[in-house]
Enzyme design. Structure first.
Site, PDB file in Angstrom:
ATOM      1  CG  ASP A  39      13.199  25.920   8.691  1.00  0.00           C
ATOM      2  OD1 ASP A  39      12.432  26.666   8.748  1.00  0.00           O
ATOM      3  OD2 ASP A  39      13.125  24.778   9.102  1.00  0.00           O
ATOM      4  CG  ASN A  97       3.800  30.508   5.861  1.00  0.00           C
ATOM      5  OD1 ASN A  97       3.198  30.603   4.807  1.00  0.00           O
ATOM      6  ND2 ASN A  97       4.723  29.646   6.144  1.00  0.00           N
ATOM      7  CG  HIS A 110       9.637  33.409   9.964  1.00  0.00           C
ATOM      8  ND1 HIS A 110       8.690  33.330  11.073  1.00  0.00           N
ATOM      9  CD2 HIS A 110       9.191  32.331   9.412  1.00  0.00           C
ATOM     10  CE1 HIS A 110       7.630  32.465  11.040  1.00  0.00           C
ATOM     11  NE2 HIS A 110       7.963  31.957  10.049  1.00  0.00           N
ATOM     12  CG  HIS A 112      10.126  30.249   5.045  1.00  0.00           C
ATOM     13  ND1 HIS A 112      10.295  28.990   5.768  1.00  0.00           N
ATOM     14  CD2 HIS A 112       8.773  30.652   5.751  1.00  0.00           C
ATOM     15  CE1 HIS A 112       9.444  28.780   6.795  1.00  0.00           C
ATOM     16  NE2 HIS A 112       8.545  29.892   6.892  1.00  0.00           N
TER      17      HIS A 112
END
Ligand code: 5GP
Length: 125
Positions: A39, A97, A110, A112
Site C-alpha cells: 500500500d 472495504n 482489494h 488489505h
C-alpha cells in the site's frame, strides 16, 4: 454488475492501471488470479493489497459475478501472500472495504493484509 454507489467498472481506476503496469507498485506476489503490492500509505509495518486480475468493482460484484475458480484463486492468493510475508506465526488481519459505509476508495476489489505488530481493536469506536 453495478454496485450502488460504485458504478460500473472503470478501466482507468488506479488498481487497473497498476495491474497493467502503467503506474509503478512494489509487487510482492503474482499468479494467474491475483497480484499483491505494498500500500502506498501503509497503516501497519506490513500493509499489502491483494487484488484479483478480473474487472470487479467490489466484493459484492466479485461474489455475485466471479467464477468459482476466480474466487478460489483470489482467496488462495491472500493466504499465499501472508505466508510469503511470514505473517502466519505472529498473525495478521485481512480487511475488505465494500461500498459507502466502509469508506472504499478504489473501485477495484482489494483485500488489505495488515501485520507486523499487534493490530489492536478491530473497529474504531
Ligand atoms: P480502500 O479505502 O479503497 O479500502 O483502500 C484503498 C487503498 O489503496 C488505501 O489504503 C490507499 O493508501 C491505497 N492506494 C491508493 N492509491 C494507491 C496507489 O497508487 N498505489 C498503491 N500502492 N496504493 C494506493
Amino acid at each position: 454488475m453495478p454496485v450502488k454507489g460504485l458504478g460500473l467498472y472503470d478501466d482507468q481506476n488506479v488498481f487497473a492501471r497498476i495491474l497493467r503496469g502503467e503506474i509503478p507498485s512494489r509487487r510482492v506476489f503474482e499468479d494467474e488470479w491475483a497480484i499483491a503490492f505494498h500500500d502506498i500509505a501503509p497503516q501497519a509495518p506490513v500493509h499489502v493489497l491483494v487484488i484479483p486480475r478480473g474487472r470487479y468493482v467490489s466484493l459484492a460484484d466479485f461474489t455475485a459475478g466471479a467464477s468459482d475458480a476466480e474466487i478460489a484463486g483470489f482467496w488462495r492468493a491472500v493466504g499465499a501472500v501472508a505466508r510469503q510475508l511470514e505473517l502466519e506465526a505472529p498473525g495478521y488481519r485481512v480487511l475488505v472495504n465494500m461500498g459507502e459505509h466502509s469508506g472504499q476508495e478504489v473501485p477495484h476489489l482489494h483485500a488489505h493484509v495488515f501485520g507486523g505488530r499487534p493490530l489492536g481493536v478491530m473497529l474504531a469506536k
